[in-house]
Design a protein around this motif. Structure first.
Motif, PDB file in Angstrom:
ATOM      1  N   LEU A 113      55.556  34.937  -5.177  1.00 40.17           N
ATOM      2  CA  LEU A 113      55.719  36.303  -5.663  1.00 40.17           C
ATOM      3  C   LEU A 113      56.074  37.287  -4.558  1.00 40.17           C
ATOM      4  O   LEU A 113      56.932  38.168  -4.745  1.00 40.17           O
ATOM      5  CB  LEU A 113      54.420  36.729  -6.364  1.00 40.17           C
ATOM      6  CG  LEU A 113      54.510  37.848  -7.393  1.00 40.17           C
ATOM      7  CD1 LEU A 113      55.525  37.522  -8.484  1.00 40.17           C
ATOM      8  CD2 LEU A 113      53.145  38.097  -8.010  1.00 40.17           C
ATOM      9  N   ILE A 114      55.454  37.181  -3.394  1.00 41.89           N
ATOM     10  CA  ILE A 114      55.748  38.095  -2.288  1.00 41.89           C
ATOM     11  C   ILE A 114      57.166  37.882  -1.770  1.00 41.89           C
ATOM     12  O   ILE A 114      57.895  38.849  -1.480  1.00 41.89           O
ATOM     13  CB  ILE A 114      54.721  37.930  -1.157  1.00 41.89           C
ATOM     14  CG1 ILE A 114      53.346  38.389  -1.625  1.00 41.89           C
ATOM     15  CG2 ILE A 114      55.140  38.710   0.083  1.00 41.89           C
ATOM     16  CD1 ILE A 114      53.275  39.858  -1.999  1.00 41.89           C
ATOM     17  N   HIS A 115      57.564  36.639  -1.652  1.00 38.72           N
ATOM     18  CA  HIS A 115      58.934  36.299  -1.244  1.00 38.72           C
ATOM     19  C   HIS A 115      59.945  36.943  -2.204  1.00 38.72           C
ATOM     20  O   HIS A 115      60.925  37.568  -1.782  1.00 38.72           O
ATOM     21  CB  HIS A 115      59.085  34.777  -1.243  1.00 38.72           C
ATOM     22  CG  HIS A 115      60.360  34.289  -0.630  1.00 38.72           C
ATOM     23  ND1 HIS A 115      60.836  33.012  -0.848  1.00 38.72           N
ATOM     24  CD2 HIS A 115      61.266  34.889   0.192  1.00 38.72           C
ATOM     25  CE1 HIS A 115      61.976  32.852  -0.177  1.00 38.72           C
ATOM     26  NE2 HIS A 115      62.252  33.970   0.452  1.00 38.72           N
ATOM     27  N   LEU A 116      59.674  36.810  -3.502  1.00 35.65           N
ATOM     28  CA  LEU A 116      60.546  37.406  -4.516  1.00 35.65           C
ATOM     29  C   LEU A 116      60.568  38.926  -4.391  1.00 35.65           C
ATOM     30  O   LEU A 116      61.651  39.543  -4.394  1.00 35.65           O
ATOM     31  CB  LEU A 116      60.051  37.012  -5.910  1.00 35.65           C
ATOM     32  CG  LEU A 116      60.742  37.713  -7.089  1.00 35.65           C
ATOM     33  CD1 LEU A 116      62.131  37.132  -7.318  1.00 35.65           C
ATOM     34  CD2 LEU A 116      59.900  37.587  -8.363  1.00 35.65           C
ATOM     35  N   ALA A 117      59.390  39.550  -4.288  1.00 34.17           N
ATOM     36  CA  ALA A 117      59.304  41.008  -4.260  1.00 34.17           C
ATOM     37  C   ALA A 117      60.048  41.577  -3.053  1.00 34.17           C
ATOM     38  O   ALA A 117      60.778  42.571  -3.170  1.00 34.17           O
ATOM     39  CB  ALA A 117      57.840  41.445  -4.231  1.00 34.17           C
ATOM     40  N   PHE A 118      59.907  40.949  -1.906  1.00 35.74           N
ATOM     41  CA  PHE A 118      60.589  41.440  -0.706  1.00 35.74           C
ATOM     42  C   PHE A 118      62.098  41.370  -0.872  1.00 35.74           C
ATOM     43  O   PHE A 118      62.819  42.326  -0.559  1.00 35.74           O
ATOM     44  CB  PHE A 118      60.155  40.632   0.522  1.00 35.74           C
ATOM     45  CG  PHE A 118      60.886  41.045   1.774  1.00 35.74           C
ATOM     46  CD1 PHE A 118      60.467  42.146   2.506  1.00 35.74           C
ATOM     47  CD2 PHE A 118      62.005  40.347   2.206  1.00 35.74           C
ATOM     48  CE1 PHE A 118      61.151  42.541   3.650  1.00 35.74           C
ATOM     49  CE2 PHE A 118      62.697  40.732   3.347  1.00 35.74           C
ATOM     50  CZ  PHE A 118      62.266  41.837   4.073  1.00 35.74           C
ATOM     51  N   VAL A 284      48.351  17.178  -1.767  1.00 33.97           N
ATOM     52  CA  VAL A 284      47.679  17.132  -0.468  1.00 33.97           C
ATOM     53  C   VAL A 284      47.867  18.435   0.302  1.00 33.97           C
ATOM     54  O   VAL A 284      47.063  18.771   1.176  1.00 33.97           O
ATOM     55  CB  VAL A 284      48.204  15.930   0.361  1.00 33.97           C
ATOM     56  CG1 VAL A 284      49.620  16.177   0.858  1.00 33.97           C
ATOM     57  CG2 VAL A 284      47.259  15.614   1.504  1.00 33.97           C
ATOM     58  N   ARG A 285      48.919  19.176  -0.054  1.00 33.69           N
ATOM     59  CA  ARG A 285      49.185  20.452   0.617  1.00 33.69           C
ATOM     60  C   ARG A 285      48.553  21.584  -0.203  1.00 33.69           C
ATOM     61  O   ARG A 285      48.821  21.718  -1.388  1.00 33.69           O
ATOM     62  CB  ARG A 285      50.683  20.677   0.775  1.00 33.69           C
ATOM     63  CG  ARG A 285      51.329  19.658   1.708  1.00 33.69           C
ATOM     64  CD  ARG A 285      52.844  19.762   1.725  1.00 33.69           C
ATOM     65  NE  ARG A 285      53.421  18.761   2.611  1.00 33.69           N
ATOM     66  CZ  ARG A 285      53.662  17.506   2.268  1.00 33.69           C
ATOM     67  NH1 ARG A 285      53.369  17.099   1.040  1.00 33.69           N
ATOM     68  NH2 ARG A 285      54.185  16.654   3.129  1.00 33.69           N
ATOM     69  N   GLY A 286      47.759  22.398   0.445  1.00 31.83           N
ATOM     70  CA  GLY A 286      47.113  23.517  -0.229  1.00 31.83           C
ATOM     71  C   GLY A 286      48.080  24.671  -0.453  1.00 31.83           C
ATOM     72  O   GLY A 286      49.265  24.609  -0.093  1.00 31.83           O
ATOM     73  N   GLN A 287      47.578  25.745  -1.048  1.00 26.05           N
ATOM     74  CA  GLN A 287      48.374  26.932  -1.308  1.00 26.05           C
ATOM     75  C   GLN A 287      47.776  28.134  -0.588  1.00 26.05           C
ATOM     76  O   GLN A 287      46.562  28.219  -0.390  1.00 26.05           O
ATOM     77  CB  GLN A 287      48.431  27.238  -2.811  1.00 26.05           C
ATOM     78  CG  GLN A 287      49.299  26.279  -3.602  1.00 26.05           C
ATOM     79  CD  GLN A 287      49.360  26.688  -5.066  1.00 26.05           C
ATOM     80  OE1 GLN A 287      48.339  26.839  -5.723  1.00 26.05           O
ATOM     81  NE2 GLN A 287      50.555  26.881  -5.570  1.00 26.05           N
ATOM     82  N   SER A 288      48.644  29.054  -0.201  1.00 23.68           N
ATOM     83  CA  SER A 288      48.180  30.281   0.445  1.00 23.68           C
ATOM     84  C   SER A 288      48.969  31.457  -0.088  1.00 23.68           C
ATOM     85  O   SER A 288      50.077  31.295  -0.599  1.00 23.68           O
ATOM     86  CB  SER A 288      48.334  30.188   1.963  1.00 23.68           C
ATOM     87  OG  SER A 288      49.702  30.004   2.307  1.00 23.68           O
ATOM     88  N   PHE A 289      48.380  32.652   0.038  1.00 22.53           N
ATOM     89  CA  PHE A 289      49.017  33.882  -0.396  1.00 22.53           C
ATOM     90  C   PHE A 289      48.835  34.904   0.717  1.00 22.53           C
ATOM     91  O   PHE A 289      47.705  35.192   1.118  1.00 22.53           O
ATOM     92  CB  PHE A 289      48.384  34.379  -1.702  1.00 22.53           C
ATOM     93  CG  PHE A 289      48.976  35.668  -2.227  1.00 22.53           C
ATOM     94  CD1 PHE A 289      50.291  35.710  -2.631  1.00 22.53           C
ATOM     95  CD2 PHE A 289      48.210  36.819  -2.309  1.00 22.53           C
ATOM     96  CE1 PHE A 289      50.840  36.878  -3.117  1.00 22.53           C
ATOM     97  CE2 PHE A 289      48.753  37.990  -2.787  1.00 22.53           C
ATOM     98  CZ  PHE A 289      50.070  38.019  -3.198  1.00 22.53           C
ATOM     99  N   LEU A 290      49.964  35.403   1.251  1.00 24.68           N
ATOM    100  CA  LEU A 290      49.922  36.298   2.408  1.00 24.68           C
ATOM    101  C   LEU A 290      49.146  35.655   3.556  1.00 24.68           C
ATOM    102  O   LEU A 290      48.337  36.295   4.225  1.00 24.68           O
ATOM    103  CB  LEU A 290      49.284  37.647   2.024  1.00 24.68           C
ATOM    104  CG  LEU A 290      50.109  38.528   1.078  1.00 24.68           C
ATOM    105  CD1 LEU A 290      49.339  39.787   0.739  1.00 24.68           C
ATOM    106  CD2 LEU A 290      51.464  38.884   1.689  1.00 24.68           C
ATOM    107  N   PHE A 291      49.405  34.357   3.756  1.00 24.34           N
ATOM    108  CA  PHE A 291      48.794  33.568   4.822  1.00 24.34           C
ATOM    109  C   PHE A 291      47.283  33.384   4.629  1.00 24.34           C
ATOM    110  O   PHE A 291      46.597  32.918   5.526  1.00 24.34           O
ATOM    111  CB  PHE A 291      49.085  34.183   6.197  1.00 24.34           C
ATOM    112  CG  PHE A 291      50.545  34.438   6.428  1.00 24.34           C
ATOM    113  CD1 PHE A 291      51.411  33.384   6.685  1.00 24.34           C
ATOM    114  CD2 PHE A 291      51.057  35.723   6.354  1.00 24.34           C
ATOM    115  CE1 PHE A 291      52.759  33.612   6.879  1.00 24.34           C
ATOM    116  CE2 PHE A 291      52.413  35.960   6.549  1.00 24.34           C
ATOM    117  CZ  PHE A 291      53.268  34.890   6.819  1.00 24.34           C
ATOM    118  N   ILE A 292      46.776  33.732   3.458  1.00 26.03           N
ATOM    119  CA  ILE A 292      45.358  33.518   3.143  1.00 26.03           C
ATOM    120  C   ILE A 292      45.260  32.324   2.203  1.00 26.03           C
ATOM    121  O   ILE A 292      45.873  32.325   1.134  1.00 26.03           O
ATOM    122  CB  ILE A 292      44.739  34.763   2.474  1.00 26.03           C
ATOM    123  CG1 ILE A 292      44.871  35.984   3.387  1.00 26.03           C
ATOM    124  CG2 ILE A 292      43.287  34.508   2.114  1.00 26.03           C
ATOM    125  CD1 ILE A 292      44.482  37.288   2.718  1.00 26.03           C
TER     126      ILE A 292
END
Length: 367
Positions: A113-118, A284-292
């Motif tokens: 979402l952040i990638h899209l918004a930017f 196996v790969r987790g998810q993050s949002f704004l590096f959190i």
């Protein structure tokens, strides 16, 4: 006055390039009648002030909605690498297998979402400037050409130079870089009145460059490729409105043909999914949002990636083609799954497809 250039092709009334429709007969003058219907009726009213930008904005937004529908709304903050590969990202191994349509789908996809918004925000800044400076069809040409060739540049650098066969990239930022470059080089051609535009766009170019240097995972090759393409087009394309009805219609046909190609590429992408899950429940790969971090990854021993590779190795020969094709999509870093997939293709007589897998294996250094 040249009558062919300055008269309505339907009724012969005198016209000027600024008119979108003939005042006498209502004929659409800025392209084909289909384009007129698209930008005047089908495009939402909020996007009609700059129709070229509006059309691009709508395509990017619709592509993200499609991503959310296939990969699941809970993943919109951060789509996994698996989901992006499945949904048509620029993916080295996929392109080596002949999936060229990825160059058309990947610019319209986004990692979250952040990638899209930017990118949409940047589009609303640079896009209207370019559309006013050139016109909507030339702006469309700059945006789409920069976006597609930015992914070609990304592929060339990642796979051809760095040897990263499994490299994945998405996003409209290559196209944004192209629009910024076109505004800079086009603005310089307009003389003193374009000075402020050039200054603003140079600042944006610097921001994007710095962002790419300090943030991990940014596709700088795509940004540079898009910027180079936009600079060339901004330098070469005629400024201002296209002057003749005939030229407008030729450009309109080209624009609509590219639009059809983009839609067709997304149709191909949907067909390519062919029953695959939109996301991995045990990734196996987790998810993050704004590096959190927002969702931890699954331990390897319980992951979907390991399970897919094991299923490929354990499959009966009659099932191995289907099972191993699924395995290389879920866990493409497993060379053994690629080898078994290749061998299954050969047994099934799919020699052309097997040769494309041989290219992947060669890039992986396996065969």
């Amino acid at each position: 006055m040249n009558r062919e250039v300055r008269t309505c092709p339907s009724c012969g009334a005198l016209i000027v390039p600024q008119l979108s429709r003939c005042r006498q007969c209502g004929t659409y003058l800025h392209g084909t009648q289909l384009e007129g219907l698209l930008v005047e009726k089908l495009l939402p009213p909020a996007l009609r002030a700059a129709p070229g930008v509006g059309l691009v904005f709508l395509l990017v937004a619709l592509a993200f909605i499609l991503q959310a529908l296939i990969a699941g709304p809970r993943n919109v903050f951060s789509f996994s690498g698996y989901s992006l590969r499945l949904l048509g990202a620029m993916y080295g191994a996929g392109i080596l297998q002949g999936e060229w349509w990825r160059f058309l789908t990947s610019p319209f996809l986004h990692g979250g979402l952040i990638h899209l918004a930017f990118n949409l925000y940047a589009l609303t800044i640079a896009g209207p400037v370019v559309e006013e400076m050139f016109d909507r069809k030339k702006m469309w040409a700059i945006a789409v050409t920069s976006g597609v060739l930015s992914m070609v540049a990304s592929y060339g650098w990642s796979v051809g130079v760095l040897g990263q066969t499994l490299a994945t990239s998405v996003g409209f930022s290559g196209a944004i870089s192209g629009l910024i470059a076109a505004a800079i080089f086009g603005g310089r051609r307009t003389g003193p009145q374009g000075k402020q535009v050039v200054q603003v766009m140079v600042r944006w170019a610097v921001y994007i460059g710095l962002f790419g240097l300090v943030v991990r995972g940014v596709d700088n090759a795509a940004h540079l490729g898009g910027f180079a393409v936009g600079a060339g087009l901004g330098f070469m394309l005629p400024l201002g409105l296209t002057q003749t009805v005939v030229a407008n219609r030729v450009q309109s046909v080209a624009m609509l043909a590219v639009l059809v190609a983009i839609v067709g590429s997304f149709v191909t992408m949907v067909q390519h999914i062919d029953g695959m899950p939109g996301y991995l429940k045990r990734d196996v790969r987790g998810q993050s949002f704004l590096f959190i971090p927002i969702r931890p990854g699954t331990p390897w021993e319980r992951s979907s990636q390991l399970r897919a590779s094991q299923d490929c190795r354990d499959a009966e020969p009659k099932d191995q083609l289907e099972v191993c094709e699924k395995a290389v999509q879920i866990n493409p870093s497993d060379p053994g799954a690629w080898i078994l997939y290749h061998d299954a293709l050969m047994r099934a007589g799919h020699r052309t497809r097997a040769r494309t897998v041989e290219r992947v294996l060669a890039h992986l250094g396996v065969r």
